[in-house]
Design a protein around this motif. Structure first.
Motif, PDB file in Angstrom:
ATOM      1  N   GLY A  23      10.656  18.717  31.172  1.00 15.95           N
ATOM      2  CA  GLY A  23      11.184  20.070  31.333  1.00 15.95           C
ATOM      3  C   GLY A  23      10.130  21.022  31.860  1.00 15.95           C
ATOM      4  O   GLY A  23      10.417  21.895  32.690  1.00 15.95           O
ATOM      5  N   THR A  24       8.901  20.860  31.389  1.00 17.51           N
ATOM      6  CA  THR A  24       7.836  21.748  31.861  1.00 17.51           C
ATOM      7  C   THR A  24       7.579  21.531  33.353  1.00 17.51           C
ATOM      8  O   THR A  24       7.370  22.492  34.092  1.00 17.51           O
ATOM      9  N   GLU A  25       7.627  20.290  33.791  1.00 16.54           N
ATOM     10  CA  GLU A  25       7.444  20.019  35.223  1.00 16.54           C
ATOM     11  C   GLU A  25       8.544  20.707  36.032  1.00 16.54           C
ATOM     12  O   GLU A  25       8.284  21.316  37.075  1.00 16.54           O
ATOM     13  N   SER A  26       9.781  20.628  35.551  1.00 10.44           N
ATOM     14  CA  SER A  26      10.902  21.266  36.264  1.00 10.44           C
ATOM     15  C   SER A  26      10.688  22.775  36.375  1.00 10.44           C
ATOM     16  O   SER A  26      10.927  23.374  37.424  1.00 10.44           O
ATOM     17  N   ASP A  75       2.194  18.784  30.955  1.00 13.57           N
ATOM     18  CA  ASP A  75       2.392  18.029  29.718  1.00 13.57           C
ATOM     19  C   ASP A  75       3.662  18.461  29.016  1.00 13.57           C
ATOM     20  O   ASP A  75       3.950  19.650  28.924  1.00 13.57           O
ATOM     21  N   SER A  76       4.381  17.494  28.531  1.00 14.91           N
ATOM     22  CA  SER A  76       5.530  17.830  27.695  1.00 14.91           C
ATOM     23  C   SER A  76       5.014  18.089  26.286  1.00 14.91           C
ATOM     24  O   SER A  76       3.864  17.815  25.982  1.00 14.91           O
ATOM     25  N   SER A  91      -0.848  10.202  21.295  1.00 18.94           N
ATOM     26  CA  SER A  91      -1.525   8.924  21.064  1.00 18.94           C
ATOM     27  C   SER A  91      -2.870   8.906  21.786  1.00 18.94           C
ATOM     28  O   SER A  91      -3.031   9.497  22.848  1.00 18.94           O
ATOM     29  N   PRO A  92      -3.850   8.199  21.173  1.00 14.80           N
ATOM     30  CA  PRO A  92      -5.160   8.061  21.837  1.00 14.80           C
ATOM     31  C   PRO A  92      -5.023   7.404  23.212  1.00 14.80           C
ATOM     32  O   PRO A  92      -5.775   7.693  24.125  1.00 14.80           O
ATOM     33  N   GLU A  93      -4.024   6.554  23.354  1.00 11.68           N
ATOM     34  CA  GLU A  93      -3.837   5.859  24.626  1.00 11.68           C
ATOM     35  C   GLU A  93      -3.491   6.849  25.742  1.00 11.68           C
ATOM     36  O   GLU A  93      -4.028   6.779  26.850  1.00 11.68           O
ATOM     37  N   ASN A  94      -2.575   7.789  25.461  1.00  8.29           N
ATOM     38  CA  ASN A  94      -2.237   8.814  26.451  1.00  8.29           C
ATOM     39  C   ASN A  94      -3.453   9.651  26.803  1.00  8.29           C
ATOM     40  O   ASN A  94      -3.666  10.012  27.956  1.00  8.29           O
ATOM     41  N   TYR A 137       2.306  22.421  27.516  1.00  6.81           N
ATOM     42  CA  TYR A 137       3.626  22.990  27.215  1.00  6.81           C
ATOM     43  C   TYR A 137       3.509  24.498  26.948  1.00  6.81           C
ATOM     44  O   TYR A 137       4.265  25.305  27.476  1.00  6.81           O
ATOM     45  N   ASP A 138       2.506  24.873  26.151  1.00 10.23           N
ATOM     46  CA  ASP A 138       2.328  26.289  25.826  1.00 10.23           C
ATOM     47  C   ASP A 138       1.919  27.105  27.055  1.00 10.23           C
ATOM     48  O   ASP A 138       2.344  28.253  27.197  1.00 10.23           O
TER      49      ASP A 138
END
Ligand code: ZN
Length: 273
Positions: free
Chosen positions: A168-171, A209-210, A216-219, A242-243
């Motif tokens: 949604g943030t990308e949109s 970022d959403s 997660s540490p992986e992201n 997001y903020d």
């Protein structure tokens, strides 16, 4: 998806007898929500409230219930009045055209989107429609088909939608930047990161970022690696949270403009990889 709220006509159609419904009411397995509608103990309270008011959970609330991305700022219960709802005056969302009968406790996504066009802002509606298309892997043409007759204001908004949007943030960022005249590329393939960025203006990559990102540490590791690789490939990455998008946009936009006003986003002789 019945949310444990049942229409009497549907119970009868599924083979239940009046006697069985009465027994279930007496035993407390079902309770009466309003005439012709029942709920069991697991019923979703929002759905029960909408049906009790004389309609169906619709519009923004139905989209949320269907896991569609909805921007913050819509705390109220959105209820669509049925064709035979007693009071059309208060508390119901308004749609386009005449009222339709309520045959389900929660409106399906196409109908909810149509109503949400009256309750949401343009950019929030576009983000919700993008979310529908992306999560269900349907094209704009298919969504238009499922929505049936689309009034022209909604058709205009549909043209600004993009099923490739990943959040949604990308949109919202795409919509706002295009409104300001930026040439924004959606989901560009970036060789050096071995994948796709969210948005691109020249050689400026914008990653949005959403809300749930970075849990997660992986992201976390993946994003740092992407940023490093994009820089090595002569791209610039700007990462928006997001903020930043929902609550601090003026500052984020000012930073984007600082880059673009100085022409630092321009792709010069050596093409980024
Ligand atoms: Zn509404």
């Amino acid at each position: 998806m019945d949310h444990h709220v049942y229409r009497r006509a549907d119970l009868l159609a599924h083979g239940y007898r009046d006697r069985q419904i009465r027994d279930a009411l007496d035993a407390g397995v079902l309770h009466r929500v309003r005439s012709g509608w029942y709920a069991d103990r697991s019923a979703d309270p929002e759905v029960v409230a909408a049906v009790r008011r004389g309609g169906a959970l619709g519009c923004v609330s139905a989209l949320s219930k269907h896991q569609v991305w909805v921007a913050p700022g819509y705390p109220d219960l959105h209820v669509r009045a049925g064709k035979y709802s007693r009071s059309m005056a208060d508390g119901f969302c308004s749609g386009f055209g005449g009222p339709l009968p309520v045959t389900k406790a929660v409106d399906d996504v196409p109908l909810a989107l149509m109503y949400a066009a009256r309750c949401m802002t343009r950019e929030h509606w576009i983000a919700a429609a993008d979310s529908v298309m992306n999560s269900r892997r349907i094209s704009a043409d298919e969504l238009r088909f499922r929505m049936g007759h689309i009034p022209s204001p909604v058709a205009d908004w549909m043209r600004a939608c993009d099923a490739r949007s990943q959040s949604g943030t990308e949109s919202i960022v795409r919509t706002r930047l295009r409104n300001r005249g930026f040439h924004v590329v959606v989901q560009p393939r970036i060789e050096s990161i071995g994948g796709y960025a969210d948005l691109r203006i020249g050689r400026l990559l914008i990653e949005c970022d959403s809300r749930l990102h970075h849990t997660s540490p992986e992201n976390y590791r993946k994003d740092r690696r992407r940023d490093r690789k994009s820089l090595a490939g002569r791209w610039m990455t700007m990462r928006l949270t997001y903020d930043d998008v929902l609550f601090g946009w003026d500052e984020a936009l000012a930073d984007i403009c600082t880059v673009t006003d100085a022409g630092r986003h321009r792709i010069r002789k050596v093409r980024p990889k």
